[in-house]
Design a protein around this motif. Structure first.
Motif, mmCIF file in Angstrom:
data_model
loop_
_atom_site.group_PDB
_atom_site.id
_atom_site.type_symbol
_atom_site.label_atom_id
_atom_site.label_comp_id
_atom_site.label_asym_id
_atom_site.label_seq_id
_atom_site.Cartn_x
_atom_site.Cartn_y
_atom_site.Cartn_z
ATOM 1 N N PHE A 52 0.835 -1.208 0.000
ATOM 2 C CA PHE A 52 0.000 0.000 0.000
ATOM 3 C C PHE A 52 0.869 1.258 0.000
ATOM 4 N N ARG A 53 1.967 1.233 0.760
ATOM 5 C CA ARG A 53 2.863 2.407 0.779
ATOM 6 C C ARG A 53 3.505 2.604 -0.588
ATOM 7 N N PHE A 54 3.933 1.493 -1.188
ATOM 8 C CA PHE A 54 4.566 1.563 -2.506
ATOM 9 C C PHE A 54 3.597 2.146 -3.541
ATOM 10 N N VAL A 55 2.391 1.622 -3.588
ATOM 11 C CA VAL A 55 1.410 2.088 -4.586
ATOM 12 C C VAL A 55 1.015 3.539 -4.289
ATOM 13 N N GLY A 56 0.815 3.834 -3.019
ATOM 14 C CA GLY A 56 0.371 5.179 -2.631
ATOM 15 C C GLY A 56 1.380 6.262 -2.984
ATOM 16 N N GLY A 57 2.668 5.925 -2.946
ATOM 17 C CA GLY A 57 3.696 6.938 -3.193
ATOM 18 C C GLY A 57 4.195 6.967 -4.625
ATOM 19 N N ALA A 58 3.731 6.026 -5.444
ATOM 20 C CA ALA A 58 4.348 5.843 -6.763
ATOM 21 C C ALA A 58 4.095 7.021 -7.713
ATOM 22 N N ALA A 81 -4.574 -2.469 -8.258
ATOM 23 C CA ALA A 81 -5.627 -1.713 -8.957
ATOM 24 C C ALA A 81 -6.623 -1.095 -7.984
ATOM 25 N N ALA A 82 -6.845 -1.782 -6.870
ATOM 26 C CA ALA A 82 -7.799 -1.266 -5.875
ATOM 27 C C ALA A 82 -7.297 0.003 -5.207
ATOM 28 N N LYS A 83 -5.973 0.231 -5.254
ATOM 29 C CA LYS A 83 -5.372 1.348 -4.524
ATOM 30 C C LYS A 83 -4.912 2.495 -5.414
ATOM 31 N N THR A 84 -5.209 2.427 -6.732
ATOM 32 C CA THR A 84 -4.739 3.495 -7.626
ATOM 33 C C THR A 84 -5.703 3.636 -8.787
ATOM 34 N N ILE A 85 -5.714 4.839 -9.393
ATOM 35 C CA ILE A 85 -6.443 4.958 -10.663
ATOM 36 C C ILE A 85 -5.466 5.016 -11.843
ATOM 37 N N LEU A 86 -4.174 4.795 -11.605
ATOM 38 C CA LEU A 86 -3.247 4.588 -12.716
ATOM 39 C C LEU A 86 -3.575 3.228 -13.364
ATOM 40 N N PRO A 87 -3.293 3.081 -14.678
ATOM 41 C CA PRO A 87 -3.565 1.784 -15.302
ATOM 42 C C PRO A 87 -2.688 0.677 -14.720
ATOM 43 N N VAL A 88 -3.294 -0.505 -14.557
ATOM 44 C CA VAL A 88 -2.575 -1.674 -14.037
ATOM 45 C C VAL A 88 -2.655 -2.798 -15.070
#
Ligand code: RP5
Length: 170
Positions: A52-58, A81-88
């Protein structure tokens, strides 16, 4: 990050270091296309808080597309995908147990509202190309490199065919 280094635009995250041999092909292809990327092993099951930290800060660090690879009970791409609106983009890793069908179904069968663009089992190269195509929408130079890659690929098939003996055997 050192000053001469370029910020990664593609974040590759694997469920385990054991996925690296498959995903190194994505790193290699992105390198050929001059797309900076980074690769991590962060299990969604064994280290969810770190994930979650990795995705949140990316995104703030420059990441614009994620490639997430996992095998077996492959929940990692869906959790990213659940933690970002960037494409996965999801890559099902081949497994001993079911040849990767387990990974494929775990990744592709997402609930509506949270998409993961899933490529074929083990298809790290197509994941890299898809990530580059997404970035190329706003990067004309990258679009040019992708077109050159595609043209070279076509030429090599044509040359291979022109060297083949096409006469039927008597
Ligand atoms: C998944 O379990 C990983 O993505 C990997 O494909 C598989 C096996 O992981 P290890 O037991 O090798 O760490 O989470």
């Amino acid at each position: 990050m050192a000053e001469h280094e370029t910020a990664a635009r593609v974040g590759i995250v694997c469920g385990s270091r054991s996925d690296f041999p498959v995903m190194e092909k994505a790193v290699e292809l992105l390198g050929r296309l001059e797309v900076p990327c980074e690769m991590h092993a962060i299990s969604a099951h064994r280290a969810p808080d770190l994930l979650f930290r990795f995705v949140g800060g990316a995104e703030a660090r420059g990441i614009r597309v994620f490639i997430a690879a996992a095998g077996g009970a492959a929940h990692l791409p869906g959790v990213v995908a659940a933690k970002t609106i960037l494409p996965v983009i999801g890559v099902p890793i081949p497994t001993q147990m079911a040849g990767g069908l387990d990974s494929l179904l775990s990744i592709v069968q997402m609930p509506k509202g949270i998409p993961v663009a899933t490529v074929a089992v083990g298809s790290a190269e197509n994941a890299a190309l898809l990530a580059a195509e997404i970035l190329a929408l706003s990067d004309p130079a990258l679009r040019g490199r992708l077109q050159a890659f595609r043209d070279a690929q076509t030429r090599s098939i044509e040359e291979d065919d022109s060297n083949a003996n096409l006469r039927p055997t008597p």
